[in-house]
Structure formats: structure tokens, C-alpha cells
Design a protein around this motif. Sequence first.
Motif, short mmCIF file in Angstrom:
data_model
loop_
_atom_site.label_atom_id
_atom_site.label_comp_id
_atom_site.label_asym_id
_atom_site.label_seq_id
_atom_site.Cartn_x
_atom_site.Cartn_y
_atom_site.Cartn_z
N ARG A 190 0.86 -1.18 0.00
CA ARG A 190 0.00 0.00 0.00
C ARG A 190 0.90 1.23 0.00
O ARG A 190 1.92 1.25 0.66
N ALA A 191 0.49 2.26 -0.72
CA ALA A 191 1.29 3.47 -0.84
C ALA A 191 0.41 4.70 -0.68
O ALA A 191 -0.78 4.68 -1.00
N ALA A 192 1.01 5.77 -0.18
CA ALA A 192 0.36 7.08 -0.13
C ALA A 192 0.83 7.87 -1.34
O ALA A 192 2.02 7.85 -1.67
N LEU A 193 -0.11 8.54 -1.99
CA LEU A 193 0.20 9.41 -3.13
C LEU A 193 -0.28 10.82 -2.82
O LEU A 193 -0.82 11.07 -1.74
N GLY A 194 -0.13 11.72 -3.75
CA GLY A 194 -0.42 13.13 -3.53
C GLY A 194 -1.86 13.46 -3.20
O GLY A 194 -2.78 12.84 -3.72
N ARG A 195 -2.03 14.49 -2.36
CA ARG A 195 -3.37 14.95 -1.97
C ARG A 195 -4.15 15.46 -3.16
O ARG A 195 -5.38 15.49 -3.15
N GLY A 196 -3.45 15.84 -4.23
CA GLY A 196 -4.09 16.31 -5.46
C GLY A 196 -4.35 15.20 -6.46
O GLY A 196 -4.69 15.48 -7.61
N GLY A 197 -4.20 13.94 -6.03
CA GLY A 197 -4.43 12.81 -6.93
C GLY A 197 -3.24 12.54 -7.82
O GLY A 197 -2.11 12.94 -7.52
N ILE A 198 -3.51 11.87 -8.92
CA ILE A 198 -2.48 11.55 -9.91
C ILE A 198 -2.77 12.41 -11.14
O ILE A 198 -3.91 12.52 -11.56
N THR A 199 -1.71 13.01 -11.68
CA THR A 199 -1.91 13.92 -12.82
C THR A 199 -0.91 13.64 -13.93
O THR A 199 0.20 13.21 -13.68
N MET A 200 -1.35 13.94 -15.15
CA MET A 200 -0.44 13.88 -16.30
C MET A 200 0.16 15.26 -16.57
O MET A 200 1.11 15.37 -17.34
N VAL A 201 -0.39 16.30 -15.94
CA VAL A 201 0.10 17.67 -16.14
C VAL A 201 0.50 18.22 -14.77
O VAL A 201 -0.23 18.97 -14.14
N LYS A 202 1.67 17.84 -14.29
CA LYS A 202 2.16 18.22 -12.97
C LYS A 202 2.56 19.69 -12.96
O LYS A 202 3.21 20.18 -13.88
N ARG A 203 2.17 20.39 -11.89
CA ARG A 203 2.53 21.79 -11.68
C ARG A 203 3.05 21.96 -10.26
O ARG A 203 2.57 21.29 -9.34
N GLU A 204 3.99 22.86 -10.09
CA GLU A 204 4.53 23.14 -8.76
C GLU A 204 3.41 23.52 -7.81
O GLU A 204 2.58 24.38 -8.12
N GLY A 205 3.35 22.85 -6.65
CA GLY A 205 2.40 23.19 -5.60
C GLY A 205 1.01 22.59 -5.75
O GLY A 205 0.15 22.84 -4.91
N ASP A 206 0.77 21.77 -6.79
CA ASP A 206 -0.58 21.21 -6.98
C ASP A 206 -0.86 20.02 -6.06
O ASP A 206 -2.00 19.57 -5.96
#
Length: 155
Positions: A10-26
Motif C-alpha cells: 500500500r502506498a500514499a500518493l499526492g493529496r491532489g491525486g495523480i496527474t499527467m500535467v504536474k505543476r509546482e504546488g498542486d
Amino acid sequence: MVRFGPLSFRAALGRGGITMVKREGDGATPRAAMAVISGFRRARMLTPDQSGIPLKRVGARDGWCDAPAHAAYNRHVRLPFAASHETLTRDDVLYDFGFVLDWNIGSRRRGGGSAIFLHVAKPGLPPTQGCVALSRRDLQRLMPFIRCGTVIRVV
């Protein structure tokens, strides 16, 4: 979920989900195949290295620049550092061990996201700021097999 051969963790990922268009601070984790390019560990830890790659010891003067306009963006920096940065020595256990993933490093794009690490998760695996995090036990179990070039895929 992180898979290594027949094992799943099991893994924790970003609070903003998974994205194909990563932006600083998202707060999102990039949907990507990211190679491990280096590793680090808290300098004063008593636990011996059990990693497949050498782990650089980090202390109070180690940071990571997250200021897109700065020349050191998405790079290790020495503190004190005037531009926006993250401190690699934290008050919690998240960066007791960490692996730098090649997101926006080899071919850097300003504002494309910084400091994407594989690191220790908080208890209960709450979301990260965009990193991939495993329980301490699971990360320690995988560490001997992690090499430079090991690919972490987020799909």
C-alpha cells in the motif's frame, strides 16, 4: 499500490491525486515512470544503511529548492537558502530515508514540479504533497533492492 516483483505494498500518493500535467504546488503525484537517481537518509539515524545504493546523509543544512524562477529549482541546496525550499531534516520521520525520483530533473521545466521522492509515509498512509510514500517497514523491506535506475511507475 507499489509492486515489486510478486510483492505489493500500500502506498500514499499526492493529496491532489495523480496527474499527467504536474505543476509546482498542486499536491499531485505525476503519472509517470520515474527512475531512482539517488538516495538520502537522516544524518543522525542509528539504523545502518540497508539500501541497494549509497544514501547521502542529510542534516540541518540540506534542503531542496522549490522556487521555479531560481537557477537551483528542483535541486539539492545548502541552507540557509534565500529562495523557497523544503528542509530535508524534518521533525517527523518522513525523510528518515528517501529516494530522489527523476521527475523534472534530467530535463527540467520551470514550474513542472519538484522534490518528488519515494519516502517514509505517515501512519495510516494519508496523502503526500505529491511524493510516493510507503510505511517504514515496507520501505525498509524494499530498500536493499532499490538501485540507481530502478523505475517507480505511477499509473
